[in-house]
Motif scaffolding. Sequence first.
Motif, PDB file in Angstrom:
ATOM      1  N   ALA A 132       0.586 176.648  83.468  1.00  0.00           N
ATOM      2  CA  ALA A 132       1.458 177.349  84.416  1.00  0.00           C
ATOM      3  C   ALA A 132       2.386 178.293  83.666  1.00  0.00           C
ATOM      4  N   PRO A 133       2.581 179.495  84.202  1.00  0.00           N
ATOM      5  CA  PRO A 133       3.514 180.419  83.552  1.00  0.00           C
ATOM      6  C   PRO A 133       4.947 179.896  83.662  1.00  0.00           C
ATOM      7  N   LEU A 134       5.730 180.130  82.628  1.00  0.00           N
ATOM      8  CA  LEU A 134       7.107 179.641  82.598  1.00  0.00           C
ATOM      9  C   LEU A 134       8.062 180.691  83.163  1.00  0.00           C
ATOM     10  N   TYR A 135       9.121 180.197  83.802  1.00  0.00           N
ATOM     11  CA  TYR A 135      10.147 181.054  84.389  1.00  0.00           C
ATOM     12  C   TYR A 135      11.520 180.587  83.933  1.00  0.00           C
ATOM     13  N   LYS A 136      12.410 181.552  83.712  1.00  0.00           N
ATOM     14  CA  LYS A 136      13.799 181.259  83.368  1.00  0.00           C
ATOM     15  C   LYS A 136      14.589 181.143  84.659  1.00  0.00           C
ATOM     16  N   VAL A 137      15.403 180.109  84.765  1.00  0.00           N
ATOM     17  CA  VAL A 137      16.365 180.008  85.866  1.00  0.00           C
ATOM     18  C   VAL A 137      17.690 180.505  85.304  1.00  0.00           C
ATOM     19  N   LEU A 150      26.211 170.833  77.247  1.00  0.00           N
ATOM     20  CA  LEU A 150      25.302 171.950  77.500  1.00  0.00           C
ATOM     21  C   LEU A 150      25.680 172.689  78.780  1.00  0.00           C
ATOM     22  N   ALA A 151      26.041 171.954  79.819  1.00  0.00           N
ATOM     23  CA  ALA A 151      26.461 172.578  81.078  1.00  0.00           C
ATOM     24  C   ALA A 151      27.709 173.425  80.861  1.00  0.00           C
ATOM     25  N   GLU A 152      28.637 172.921  80.073  1.00  0.00           N
ATOM     26  CA  GLU A 152      29.861 173.666  79.780  1.00  0.00           C
ATOM     27  C   GLU A 152      29.538 174.943  78.995  1.00  0.00           C
ATOM     28  N   HIS A 153      28.646 174.833  78.030  1.00  0.00           N
ATOM     29  CA  HIS A 153      28.253 176.002  77.232  1.00  0.00           C
ATOM     30  C   HIS A 153      27.593 177.076  78.105  1.00  0.00           C
ATOM     31  N   ILE A 154      26.692 176.656  78.993  1.00  0.00           N
ATOM     32  CA  ILE A 154      25.999 177.600  79.885  1.00  0.00           C
ATOM     33  C   ILE A 154      27.002 178.255  80.841  1.00  0.00           C
ATOM     34  N   VAL A 200      17.610 176.911  82.461  1.00  0.00           N
ATOM     35  CA  VAL A 200      16.430 176.190  81.996  1.00  0.00           C
ATOM     36  C   VAL A 200      15.224 177.118  82.036  1.00  0.00           C
ATOM     37  N   VAL A 201      14.168 176.732  81.342  1.00  0.00           N
ATOM     38  CA  VAL A 201      12.882 177.416  81.413  1.00  0.00           C
ATOM     39  C   VAL A 201      11.870 176.362  81.836  1.00  0.00           C
ATOM     40  N   LEU A 236      28.059 180.717  94.407  1.00  0.00           N
ATOM     41  CA  LEU A 236      27.370 180.619  93.111  1.00  0.00           C
ATOM     42  C   LEU A 236      25.936 181.110  93.259  1.00  0.00           C
ATOM     43  N   THR A 237      25.507 182.008  92.360  1.00  0.00           N
ATOM     44  CA  THR A 237      24.203 182.647  92.479  1.00  0.00           C
ATOM     45  C   THR A 237      23.295 182.260  91.331  1.00  0.00           C
ATOM     46  N   PHE A 238      22.065 181.935  91.686  1.00  0.00           N
ATOM     47  CA  PHE A 238      21.010 181.642  90.709  1.00  0.00           C
ATOM     48  C   PHE A 238      19.853 182.573  90.985  1.00  0.00           C
ATOM     49  N   SER A 239      19.088 182.889  89.947  1.00  0.00           N
ATOM     50  CA  SER A 239      17.865 183.671  90.111  1.00  0.00           C
ATOM     51  C   SER A 239      16.856 183.184  89.091  1.00  0.00           C
ATOM     52  N   MET A 240      15.639 183.721  89.174  1.00  0.00           N
ATOM     53  CA  MET A 240      14.638 183.369  88.180  1.00  0.00           C
ATOM     54  C   MET A 240      13.824 184.586  87.810  1.00  0.00           C
TER      55      MET A 240
END
Length: 143
Positions: free
Chosen positions: A61-66, A93-97, A110-111, A135-139
């Motif tokens: 499966a192709p990988l995607y970045k969130v 890690l959550a704090e760093h992101i 994540v990927v 809060l917005t997320f995309s991939m």
Amino acid sequence: MEKQMIRNTKNSEEPWPIPFASSWPTAVVPEAAVIAVPNPAIATEVAPDLVIERTPTDSTAPLYKVLIHNDDVTPLDYVIRILRRVFTLSHELAEHIAETAHNEEVAIVVVRPRTEAEKLLGAARLQARADGFPLTFSMEPDE
């Protein structure tokens, strides 16, 4: 400890003497079991006669970045909480992101394979909207 017998399926006349706790029932071991495992090398080292079924989407499966995008409304502690709960990240890690998204306007969370990335993205968006934050997320595809 009482010895119980497990039937040898290759030669049904000769049982294998295997010690078990007295409360365990006698079991019949099939010649080959079908299981799904994430790493087939581990299973074949333990039991080489197991037949392993693996879906092709696991490895091909192709990988995607969130991605997470910065906004001026959502508090930092809420962003960290969402990253920990939805994406199961450590606090550090959550704090760093979250800090990276704040400083650079966007950060990779994540990927993952596309279907998993879509599920995580949807869950994060749904939780943020339910809690009243924009809060917005995309991939995007991982190169």
